[in-house]
Design a protein around this motif. Structure first.
Motif, PDB file in Angstrom:
ATOM      1  N   THR A 262      67.033  15.958  79.578  1.00  0.00           N
ATOM      2  CA  THR A 262      67.106  16.161  78.273  1.00  0.00           C
ATOM      3  C   THR A 262      66.858  14.747  77.351  1.00  0.00           C
ATOM      4  O   THR A 262      66.772  13.734  77.707  1.00  0.00           O
ATOM      5  CB  THR A 262      68.533  16.508  77.850  1.00  0.00           C
ATOM      6  OG1 THR A 262      69.489  15.281  78.139  1.00  0.00           O
ATOM      7  CG2 THR A 262      69.041  17.640  78.855  1.00  0.00           C
ATOM      8  N   ALA A 324      71.185  21.085  69.396  1.00  0.00           N
ATOM      9  CA  ALA A 324      70.997  22.076  70.479  1.00  0.00           C
ATOM     10  C   ALA A 324      69.677  22.571  70.302  1.00  0.00           C
ATOM     11  O   ALA A 324      68.976  23.055  71.484  1.00  0.00           O
ATOM     12  CB  ALA A 324      72.108  23.237  70.643  1.00  0.00           C
ATOM     13  N   LYS A 325      69.253  22.916  69.253  1.00  0.00           N
ATOM     14  CA  LYS A 325      67.808  23.670  68.858  1.00  0.00           C
ATOM     15  C   LYS A 325      66.895  22.552  69.273  1.00  0.00           C
ATOM     16  O   LYS A 325      65.955  22.913  70.053  1.00  0.00           O
ATOM     17  CB  LYS A 325      67.813  24.213  67.730  1.00  0.00           C
ATOM     18  CG  LYS A 325      66.391  25.023  67.588  1.00  0.00           C
ATOM     19  CD  LYS A 325      66.346  25.460  66.034  1.00  0.00           C
ATOM     20  CE  LYS A 325      65.072  26.159  65.866  1.00  0.00           C
ATOM     21  NZ  LYS A 325      63.854  25.416  66.028  1.00  0.00           N
ATOM     22  N   GLU A 327      67.140  20.169  71.671  1.00  0.00           N
ATOM     23  CA  GLU A 327      66.906  20.096  73.052  1.00  0.00           C
ATOM     24  C   GLU A 327      66.315  21.244  73.609  1.00  0.00           C
ATOM     25  O   GLU A 327      65.353  21.212  74.558  1.00  0.00           O
ATOM     26  CB  GLU A 327      68.097  19.936  73.635  1.00  0.00           C
ATOM     27  CG  GLU A 327      68.884  18.495  73.365  1.00  0.00           C
ATOM     28  CD  GLU A 327      68.541  17.444  74.361  1.00  0.00           C
ATOM     29  OE1 GLU A 327      67.605  17.650  74.967  1.00  0.00           O
ATOM     30  OE2 GLU A 327      69.306  16.414  74.329  1.00  0.00           O
ATOM     31  N   GLN A 328      66.597  22.591  73.143  1.00  0.00           N
ATOM     32  CA  GLN A 328      65.866  23.560  73.478  1.00  0.00           C
ATOM     33  C   GLN A 328      64.381  23.752  73.243  1.00  0.00           C
ATOM     34  O   GLN A 328      63.622  23.979  74.163  1.00  0.00           O
ATOM     35  CB  GLN A 328      66.417  25.090  72.847  1.00  0.00           C
ATOM     36  CG  GLN A 328      65.805  26.435  73.345  1.00  0.00           C
ATOM     37  CD  GLN A 328      66.697  27.390  72.718  1.00  0.00           C
ATOM     38  OE1 GLN A 328      67.578  27.145  71.782  1.00  0.00           O
ATOM     39  NE2 GLN A 328      66.017  28.684  73.045  1.00  0.00           N
ATOM     40  N   ASP A 329      63.876  23.050  72.098  1.00  0.00           N
ATOM     41  CA  ASP A 329      62.629  23.111  71.818  1.00  0.00           C
ATOM     42  C   ASP A 329      62.020  22.195  72.714  1.00  0.00           C
ATOM     43  O   ASP A 329      60.704  22.371  72.872  1.00  0.00           O
ATOM     44  CB  ASP A 329      62.551  22.807  70.228  1.00  0.00           C
ATOM     45  CG  ASP A 329      62.868  23.933  69.293  1.00  0.00           C
ATOM     46  OD1 ASP A 329      63.066  24.955  70.018  1.00  0.00           O
ATOM     47  OD2 ASP A 329      63.024  23.701  68.056  1.00  0.00           O
ATOM     48  N   GLN A 332      61.093  23.549  76.170  1.00  0.00           N
ATOM     49  CA  GLN A 332      60.199  24.742  76.173  1.00  0.00           C
ATOM     50  C   GLN A 332      58.850  23.956  76.121  1.00  0.00           C
ATOM     51  O   GLN A 332      57.879  24.354  76.489  1.00  0.00           O
ATOM     52  CB  GLN A 332      60.378  25.633  74.879  1.00  0.00           C
ATOM     53  CG  GLN A 332      59.514  26.588  74.929  1.00  0.00           C
ATOM     54  CD  GLN A 332      59.693  27.741  73.950  1.00  0.00           C
ATOM     55  OE1 GLN A 332      60.542  27.602  73.167  1.00  0.00           O
ATOM     56  NE2 GLN A 332      59.047  28.917  73.837  1.00  0.00           N
TER      57      GLN A 332
END
Length: 855
Positions: A262, A324-325, A327-329, A332
């Protein structure tokens, strides 16, 4: 290794790519030309304001328009390293507008180095979001030596007790803010080091505070330096995402695929990981929204001067509204990166613009093919960060390249090294299929490919051998070897051209391949070679690449890579903003980002909507200016919605307030209030400056859009307290706003030994001075006091430790008869210390003159 080492090369892999000796001069490739501009030889050091650094920049590519470089000999220019950089035997000084270079290279190389840095300068400004306060008068210093030995001597003269770190090609030092570099074997790598190290010096010049976690400082330096340079155009493309040579992004992809870290993992990782650092920074700066958070993060780190990793993460997570967004981006994005090339990074390939060539090398290395991760059958598509550097112009010597059509055509142009036309072979390979051994070698170690040899892969090779033979080798695919002599007129053309070139085009058809060769002034030569269905399938559906053996020729591939599909075509002859998208609204976007961050939960939704509008607009040049104009027209309404958010409104207004030291030399530095108007509105501010209990009279100052105004602080205020505070009040879009900033009333210059002196009373000679601590890090060492009188000497040594910004008085008394000091007495104070990991010696020496002898 010190805790916060700033260096260009710190992995074991890179050590082997940085020869610790002086390499032979790089042979001139066809794309390289002599410098365009002459060097001025001057008697006095020209002021930065009197020198041109005209650079055409558009998005992440800059081109020389007119850059002045002057030779100033042994005169030491005024730099951010003032008083902490010295002359070295065999080294001379050269200056450009923003930089000063000390080097033992000849003038032509010095000019190239300074032009490279001036091409990089707009991007130092872009990625930090601010310029050094005194850059109009004060230059950034660099030292570039012909060898590691010469560089070590230069560093010794500057007070260091070692040269650059043993596994580095360069290092920027905290003590004096100088970037030190020596040449490695690889031309790309030499430029890489120069851009990287000077970025660190720029970072220090912003606020005398270089520490950030390695993912940021080193990741930003490596990302900026991941470049393509075109010597013919004098054009530099920085922050490359998809650059085949010295490819740190692919290294990051390789590590990420194995570990899936991460962003927090990368931030908190203690060990240095070049690839992941670059991946983090590339991700942030290739997103319009996240790039603004990066600038805020760095500016806050400088302002707070934290050296704590946990606090650093807290600042970053506070700036980013939805972690959180983020990390998600990132996950991906990292999992879906597509690189267009495949080359062992330590291989022998080099680039000049879009031209590739094999450098002369001391290293024995297996993989020789520079592969492209695409096939002739695939339809080209455009991705903004895929092959993200200017494309080559079409050549009249090649057929138009086309992929994804019934009869795909690819081509290459060879620029022969005129002195070596009859040496080696060079061309392209098609239908390449990696052997199990080579696939495993790459999997085991992306950086080394130990045991691999791509020459053994099944492939069809189309090469020009010794400038006179077309070699078509399909044996590894079950075909035949054909060696076809070139026609006499083609050979004559190659050997008589001033810049010898030949174009080779390859058209793939179901039953044959058509080879078309062209050279200036010669007839077109065509060869038709039948192929089997198996070979046709391989050529159509497997990757291709460049191959070169035993030569210094250049090869430019024409492979229909999709760059021409860019809907926002860039004209590199016209300047545009330096962000990745050339977006005119980037500075306004930063204002919104800072305002929303300051407002926190109270930020009006309309502010967030406008910020999102700007971020979307950045991605489409065709409609960007229209969207920007819409947001600007709404600013009066948006200002009213933040009526009670003073600090946030101050950010959104675009008026910046600072107090800093401005002047043409160290003795002339004057503390000034600095106002910078980054908005499109003219504003009038009321300014007061206070020191202790005393305040100045209110000054009314009108500042126009894009204007910078400097107002001297009254000397009487500076003597009142340790700090001064500047306050302004003004109206922006009918909203009252106040700002204030506090600065120290005397400039602190980091670790240094201030003026020493000696006093004699009651048979005691007392030596005194002051030692100032560094901006950051642990410091410990010894202070040595020496007294020499006649043929005798005495010495005392004290151990010490220091904290950042600590001002330590030094004092030592010697008991001595007055007669012993009457003649030939002198004293010296020496400090030998480890200063935040940098071993430094400071020494000052003065004669002692008794009062009765003073005149």
């Amino acid at each position: 290794m010190k805790k916060k080492l700033i260096c260009a090369l710190t992995s074991a892999l890179i050590l082997s790519a940085c020869a610790q000796n002086t390499p032979a001069p790089t042979p001139t490739t066809p794309a390289q030309t002599s410098p365009k501009y002459s060097i001025d030889i001057v008697q006095a050091i020209p002021a930065p304001a009197d020198m041109k650094a005209d650079v055409i920049h558009n998005a992440r590519t800059s081109t020389v328009a007119d850059i002045d470089v002057a030779y100033v000999g042994k005169q030491i220019p005024f730099t951010y390293s003032e008083g902490k950089v010295a002359n070295t035997e065999g080294f001379e000084w050269y200056v450009s507008k923003h930089f000063a270079l000390k080097t033992d290279y000849p003038a032509e190389r010095a000019q190239f180095f300074l032009e490279l840095l001036e091409l990089s300068y707009p991007y130092y400004v872009e990625f930090f979001g601010v310029e050094p306060a005194n850059i109009a008068h004060q230059r950034i210093a660099s030292t570039y030596a012909t060898s590691v030995g010469e560089l070590r001597l230069a560093m010794f003269d500057d007070g260091f007790n070692r040269g650059v770190h043993h596994n580095a090609g360069g290092e920027a030092m905290f003590y004096n803010q100088v970037g030190y570099s020596f040449p490695t074997e690889r031309p790309q790598h030499r430029r890489y080091i120069a851009i990287h190290e000077t970025m660190h010096s720029y970072q220090m010049a912003l606020g005398n505070y270089p520490w950030t976690p390695s993912w940021h400082g080193e990741g930003l330096g490596d990302s900026l330096a991941n470049h393509v340079f075109d010597s013919e155009k004098k054009q530099l493309a920085v922050f490359g995402h998809d650059v085949p040579i010295f490819d740190v992004v692919s290294q990051g992809i390789d590590v990420y695929a194995k570990e899936q870290p991460t962003l927090v993992d990368i931030h908190d990782r203690a060990r240095f990981d070049r690839g992941l650092n670059v991946l983090f920074v590339q991700f942030m700066y290739n997103n319009p929204e996240y790039s603004q958070y990066m600038k805020i993060y760095h500016q806050e780190m400088v302002k707070r001067q934290t050296a704590d990793r946990a606090e650093s993460l807290a600042i970053l997570q506070d700036v980013v509204p939805d972690w959180a967004k983020l990390e998600q981006d990132f996950a991906q994005w990292a999992q879906n990166i597509v690189q267009t090339h495949e080359v062992a990074t330590r291989g022998q390939w080099e680039m000049d613009g879009n031209t590739f060539y094999k450098r002369q090398s001391n290293y024995q290395y297996g993989p020789q093919r520079l592969g492209f991760n695409m096939t002739p059958a695939q339809t080209p598509s455009f991705s903004p960060f895929q092959i993200d550097f200017p494309s080559v112009e079409a050549s009249e010597l090649t057929l138009p390249a086309q992929r994804g059509v019934n009869h795909p055509t690819l081509a290459y142009l060879i620029d022969f090294n005129k002195e070596q036309i009859n040496q080696g072979r060079i061309g392209m390979a098609f239908g390449a299929q990696s052997t199990a051994q080579n696939t495993q070698a790459k999997k085991d170690s992306y950086w080394s490919w130990k045991g691999a040899n791509t020459d053994l892969d099944p492939q069809l090779r189309v090469e020009i051998d010794e400038g006179k033979t077309l070699v078509i080798d399909a044996q590894s695919l079950g075909g035949e070897l054909s060696e076809i002599a070139l026609p006499a007129d083609l050979i004559k053309s190659i050997n008589t051209q001033a810049n010898p070139q030949i174009g080779v085009s390859i058209q793939i058809q179901p039953t044959e391949v058509i080879y078309t060769l062209k050279a200036k002034g010669a007839d077109t030569f065509t060869v038709n070679q039948p192929i089997s269905a198996v070979i046709y399938d391989a050529l159509l559906n497997h990757p291709f690449g460049l191959v070169s053996t035993d030569n210094q020729h250049g090869i430019t591939p024409f492979i229909d890579d999709g760059r021409d599909l860019n809907p926002d075509t860039i004209d590199y002859s016209v300047s545009a903003p330096t962000n990745a998208w050339g977006f005119n609204g980037d500075s306004l976007s930063l204002r919104f980002a800072r305002a929303i961050w300051k407002a926190g939960d109270k930020a009006p939704q309309a502010w967030r909507d406008s910020f999102n509008t700007l971020n979307r607009a950045a991605l489409n040049r065709q409609t960007a200016d229209k969207k920007l104009a819409t947001v600007i027209s709404q600013l009066p309404t948006l200002a009213k919605q933040g009526a009670d958010l003073n600090d946030a409104l101050a950010e959104l207004s675009g008026l910046a307030l600072a107090v800093d030291w401005i002047g043409k030399d160290l003795a002339a530095l004057e503390e000034k209030v600095i106002l910078i108007n980054r908005s499109s509105d003219t504003m009038t501010v009321d300014l007061t400056v206070s020191g202790g209990d005393q305040s100045s009279v209110v000054q009314s100052v009108t500042i126009r859009p894009d204007q910078r105004i400097e107002i001297p602080v009254e000397q009487s205020l500076l003597s009142q307290a340790d700090t001064v505070t500047a306050k302004i009040s003004y109206q922006w879009n009918e909203q009252p706003i106040t700002q204030s900033v506090t600065q120290k009333s005397t400039q602190y210059r980091g670790f240094e030994l201030l003026q020493i002196n000696a006093q004699y009373t009651d048979n005691k000679l007392t030596l005194s001075g002051q030692l100032n601590g560094p901006f950051a890090g642990d410091t410990s060492g010894h202070v040595i006091y020496d007294l020499f009188h006649g043929s005798k000497s005495e010495r005392h040594t004290d151990a010490f430790t220091m904290q950042p910004y600590e001002e330590k008085p030094l004092s030592k008394s010697f008991t001595i008869d007055e007669k012993a000091l009457a003649h030939d007495a002198w004293y010296e104070i020496t400090v030998i210390a480890d200063v935040d990991g940098e071993p430094i010696t400071l020494r000052k020496r003065l004669p002692f003159v008794p009062n009765k002898l003073k005149r």
